[in-house]
Motif scaffolding. Structure first.
Motif, PDB file in Angstrom:
ATOM      1  N   ALA A 150       0.846  -1.195   0.000  1.00 48.12           N
ATOM      2  CA  ALA A 150       0.000   0.000   0.000  1.00 48.12           C
ATOM      3  C   ALA A 150       0.878   1.240   0.000  1.00 48.12           C
ATOM      4  N   GLY A 151       0.450   2.265  -0.754  1.00 42.71           N
ATOM      5  CA  GLY A 151       1.207   3.504  -0.837  1.00 42.71           C
ATOM      6  C   GLY A 151       1.315   3.991  -2.269  1.00 42.71           C
ATOM      7  N   PRO A 152       2.148   5.000  -2.517  1.00 41.43           N
ATOM      8  CA  PRO A 152       2.295   5.560  -3.864  1.00 41.43           C
ATOM      9  C   PRO A 152       2.933   4.548  -4.819  1.00 41.43           C
ATOM     10  N   ALA A 153       2.494   4.571  -6.065  1.00 44.49           N
ATOM     11  CA  ALA A 153       3.017   3.689  -7.115  1.00 44.49           C
ATOM     12  C   ALA A 153       2.734   4.344  -8.463  1.00 44.49           C
ATOM     13  N   ARG A 154       3.217   3.745  -9.515  1.00 43.63           N
ATOM     14  CA  ARG A 154       2.907   4.210 -10.865  1.00 43.63           C
ATOM     15  C   ARG A 154       2.143   3.102 -11.583  1.00 43.63           C
ATOM     16  N   ALA A 155       1.069   3.482 -12.242  1.00 43.85           N
ATOM     17  CA  ALA A 155       0.280   2.536 -13.036  1.00 43.85           C
ATOM     18  C   ALA A 155       0.541   2.803 -14.512  1.00 43.85           C
ATOM     19  N   GLU A 156       0.681   1.726 -15.275  1.00 40.79           N
ATOM     20  CA  GLU A 156       0.864   1.813 -16.718  1.00 40.79           C
ATOM     21  C   GLU A 156      -0.165   0.887 -17.364  1.00 40.79           C
ATOM     22  N   VAL A 157      -0.976   1.423 -18.263  1.00 39.67           N
ATOM     23  CA  VAL A 157      -1.948   0.580 -18.965  1.00 39.67           C
ATOM     24  C   VAL A 157      -1.832   0.831 -20.463  1.00 39.67           C
ATOM     25  N   GLN A 158      -2.084  -0.223 -21.218  1.00 38.87           N
ATOM     26  CA  GLN A 158      -2.002  -0.134 -22.672  1.00 38.87           C
ATOM     27  C   GLN A 158      -3.164  -0.873 -23.303  1.00 38.87           C
ATOM     28  N   LEU A 159      -3.602  -0.351 -24.426  1.00 40.14           N
ATOM     29  CA  LEU A 159      -4.545  -1.033 -25.289  1.00 40.14           C
ATOM     30  C   LEU A 159      -3.707  -1.505 -26.474  1.00 40.14           C
ATOM     31  N   ASN A 160      -3.522  -2.816 -26.581  1.00 41.28           N
ATOM     32  CA  ASN A 160      -2.637  -3.397 -27.587  1.00 41.28           C
ATOM     33  C   ASN A 160      -3.421  -4.103 -28.680  1.00 41.28           C
ATOM     34  N   GLU A 161      -3.039  -3.854 -29.924  1.00 43.33           N
ATOM     35  CA  GLU A 161      -3.622  -4.552 -31.066  1.00 43.33           C
ATOM     36  C   GLU A 161      -2.697  -5.723 -31.395  1.00 43.33           C
ATOM     37  N   VAL A 162      -3.201  -6.932 -31.213  1.00 47.09           N
ATOM     38  CA  VAL A 162      -2.420  -8.147 -31.443  1.00 47.09           C
ATOM     39  C   VAL A 162      -2.802  -8.700 -32.810  1.00 47.09           C
ATOM     40  N   HIS A 163      -1.799  -8.817 -33.692  1.00 48.10           N
ATOM     41  CA  HIS A 163      -2.012  -9.352 -35.038  1.00 48.10           C
ATOM     42  C   HIS A 163      -1.589 -10.812 -35.048  1.00 48.10           C
TER      43      HIS A 163
END
Length: 148
Positions: free
Chosen positions: A110-123
């Motif tokens: 618990a505490g501060p963090a960084r979130a990274e999210v992606q919408l990926n097109e998978v071919h």
């Protein structure tokens, strides 16, 4: 019939210019695709972390492509990545949620963090993935909260 050197150079320069004009920057969204992450995530007592947010997308142009959500949490030098499932691309905004196990990354707390999210097109090529293109992404500082 041969091609004169100056014509070859002009053709190469034209192809390079066309590529520069028609190539979208890496962080641009394609066909109005978008994804966002909430400013908080949850950590459960049984050792799981959950992120959520919203996305919108239209169907990928090639029929052999699927759009999938990928999420990650980065905290104190530790990074955990996990999938958020396949996107429903009907042009409407949808909620998404992704949960990952902290079994092998006990340093996330618990505490501060960084979130990274992606919408990926998978071919795909047959049944196997051929390439993955990120069509939308969001990265922001979040707060991880202990949930019961």
């Amino acid at each position: 019939m041969g091609i004169h050197g100056s014509r070859m150079a002009l053709a190469a320069l034209s192809a390079l210019a066309a590529t520069a004009v028609f190539t979208a920057p890496a962080d641009a969204t394609v066909f109005d695709q978008g994804i966002s992450v909430q400013p908080y995530g949850h950590i459960t007592e049984d050792g799981k972390v959950t992120l959520s947010g919203t996305y919108h997308c239209t169907s990928p142009s090639p029929m052999r492509a699927k759009l999938q959500i990928a999420a990650a949490v980065v905290q104190d030098g530790t990074r955990i990545g996990f999938g958020g499932g396949e996107a429903d691309c009907d042009g409407e905004e949808h909620a998404w949620e992704a949960t990952g196990s902290l079994r092998f990354t006990p340093g996330v707390h618990a505490g501060p963090a960084r979130a990274e999210v992606q919408l990926n097109e998978v071919h795909f090529s047959g049944l196997l993935p051929r390439s993955v293109d990120t069509v939308a992404q969001d990265t922001q500082e979040i707060e991880l909260i202990e949930s019961r």
